[in-house]
Design a protein around this motif. Structure first.
Motif, PDB file in Angstrom:
ATOM      1  N   SER A   1       5.234  57.235 -31.358  1.00  0.00           N
ATOM      2  CA  SER A   1       6.583  57.782 -31.502  1.00  0.00           C
ATOM      3  C   SER A   1       6.925  58.733 -30.347  1.00  0.00           C
ATOM      4  CB  SER A   1       6.726  58.511 -32.838  1.00  0.00           C
ATOM      5  OG  SER A   1       5.944  59.689 -32.862  1.00  0.00           O
ATOM      6  N   ILE A   2       5.931  59.038 -29.512  1.00  0.00           N
ATOM      7  CA  ILE A   2       6.135  59.899 -28.347  1.00  0.00           C
ATOM      8  C   ILE A   2       6.753  59.053 -27.225  1.00  0.00           C
ATOM      9  CG2 ILE A   2       4.942  61.276 -26.582  1.00  0.00           C
ATOM     10  CD1 ILE A   2       2.758  61.819 -28.675  1.00  0.00           C
ATOM     11  N   PRO A   3       7.702  59.608 -26.471  1.00  0.00           N
ATOM     12  CA  PRO A   3       8.279  58.854 -25.350  1.00  0.00           C
ATOM     13  C   PRO A   3       7.173  58.369 -24.392  1.00  0.00           C
ATOM     14  CG  PRO A   3       9.526  60.865 -25.729  1.00  0.00           C
ATOM     15  CD  PRO A   3       8.325  60.922 -26.627  1.00  0.00           C
ATOM     16  N   GLU A   4       7.399  57.203 -23.801  1.00  0.00           N
ATOM     17  CA  GLU A   4       6.356  56.525 -23.028  1.00  0.00           C
ATOM     18  C   GLU A   4       5.747  57.381 -21.917  1.00  0.00           C
ATOM     19  OE1 GLU A   4       5.539  52.463 -20.487  1.00  0.00           O
ATOM     20  OE2 GLU A   4       7.455  52.711 -21.503  1.00  0.00           O
ATOM     21  N   HIS A   5       6.573  58.068 -21.133  1.00  0.00           N
ATOM     22  CA  HIS A   5       6.018  58.852 -20.016  1.00  0.00           C
ATOM     23  C   HIS A   5       5.135  59.991 -20.525  1.00  0.00           C
ATOM     24  CE1 HIS A   5       9.593  61.257 -20.995  1.00  0.00           C
ATOM     25  NE2 HIS A   5       9.022  62.250 -20.357  1.00  0.00           N
ATOM     26  N   GLN A   6       5.515  60.628 -21.631  1.00  0.00           N
ATOM     27  CA  GLN A   6       4.689  61.680 -22.217  1.00  0.00           C
ATOM     28  C   GLN A   6       3.433  61.087 -22.854  1.00  0.00           C
ATOM     29  OE1 GLN A   6       7.477  63.521 -24.874  1.00  0.00           O
ATOM     30  NE2 GLN A   6       8.126  65.018 -23.344  1.00  0.00           N
TER      31      GLN A   6
ATOM     32  N   GLU B   1      -3.990  60.156 -20.719  1.00  0.00           N
ATOM     33  CA  GLU B   1      -4.868  60.597 -19.622  1.00  0.00           C
ATOM     34  C   GLU B   1      -5.601  61.879 -20.001  1.00  0.00           C
ATOM     35  OE1 GLU B   1      -5.802  58.966 -16.957  1.00  0.00           O
ATOM     36  OE2 GLU B   1      -4.567  57.308 -17.703  1.00  0.00           O
ATOM     37  N   LEU B   2      -4.918  62.809 -20.663  1.00  0.00           N
ATOM     38  CA  LEU B   2      -5.562  64.043 -21.122  1.00  0.00           C
ATOM     39  C   LEU B   2      -6.689  63.705 -22.094  1.00  0.00           C
ATOM     40  CD1 LEU B   2      -5.758  67.119 -21.377  1.00  0.00           C
ATOM     41  CD2 LEU B   2      -4.010  66.977 -23.179  1.00  0.00           C
ATOM     42  N   ALA B   3      -6.438  62.806 -23.023  1.00  0.00           N
ATOM     43  CA  ALA B   3      -7.473  62.420 -23.999  1.00  0.00           C
ATOM     44  C   ALA B   3      -8.674  61.788 -23.301  1.00  0.00           C
ATOM     45  CB  ALA B   3      -6.882  61.464 -25.028  1.00  0.00           C
ATOM     46  N   ARG B   4      -8.416  60.978 -22.285  1.00  0.00           N
ATOM     47  CA  ARG B   4      -9.523  60.355 -21.539  1.00  0.00           C
ATOM     48  C   ARG B   4     -10.365  61.413 -20.848  1.00  0.00           C
ATOM     49  NH1 ARG B   4      -7.853  54.960 -18.381  1.00  0.00           N
ATOM     50  NH2 ARG B   4     -10.009  54.380 -18.744  1.00  0.00           N
TER      51      ARG B   4
END
Length: 128
Positions: A108-113, A119-122
């Protein structure tokens, strides 16, 4: 006594319903039955007929084959692999309501966010 296939199909119905954010009542209305019947299907107490499963798949926007994924006979009895144990990932990730809620929120989060969050999770998972 419930049959293991009926229990598996019922769990997959529930998981798909959670994933799309639908209540038992909403699914029942789309299929034209009472929500109590959905409850019985999801627990495996009642067997789902082929035509009803077709209607449920249509209401949940998924192919009928989705409900049988993971039913490869003895595969369901296999011991988790070393990789699965090392990653501490539940064997049936779709069986975890928290994981489904997280997936639904993520999309549900906008694609760019969403890409930045991914990337942060990775990065965080590589550190752990």
């Amino acid at each position: 006594m419930t049959h293991p296939v009926d229990v598996h199909v019922g769990k997959r119905i529930r998981h798909r319903r959670w994933l799309v954010g639908m209540t038992q009542q909403q699914l029942a209305e789309k299929v034209g039955i009472k929500f109590q019947q959905i409850q019985k299907y999801e627990t495996g107490a009642n067997r789902v007929s082929a035509s009803r499963l077709w209607d449920i798949a249509d209401a949940l926007s998924t192919p009928v084959s989705f409900f049988f994924e993971g039913m490869d006979g003895e595969d369901s009895l296999e011991v988790p692999s070393d990789a699965q144990i090392a990653n501490s990932v539940p064997r049936d990730i779709l069986g975890d309501k928290e994981a489904l809620d997280l997936i639904r929120s993520y999309y549900s989060i906008p694609e760019h966010q969403r890409r930045r969050l991914f990337e942060l999770a990775r990065v965080l998972s590589d550190v752990a």
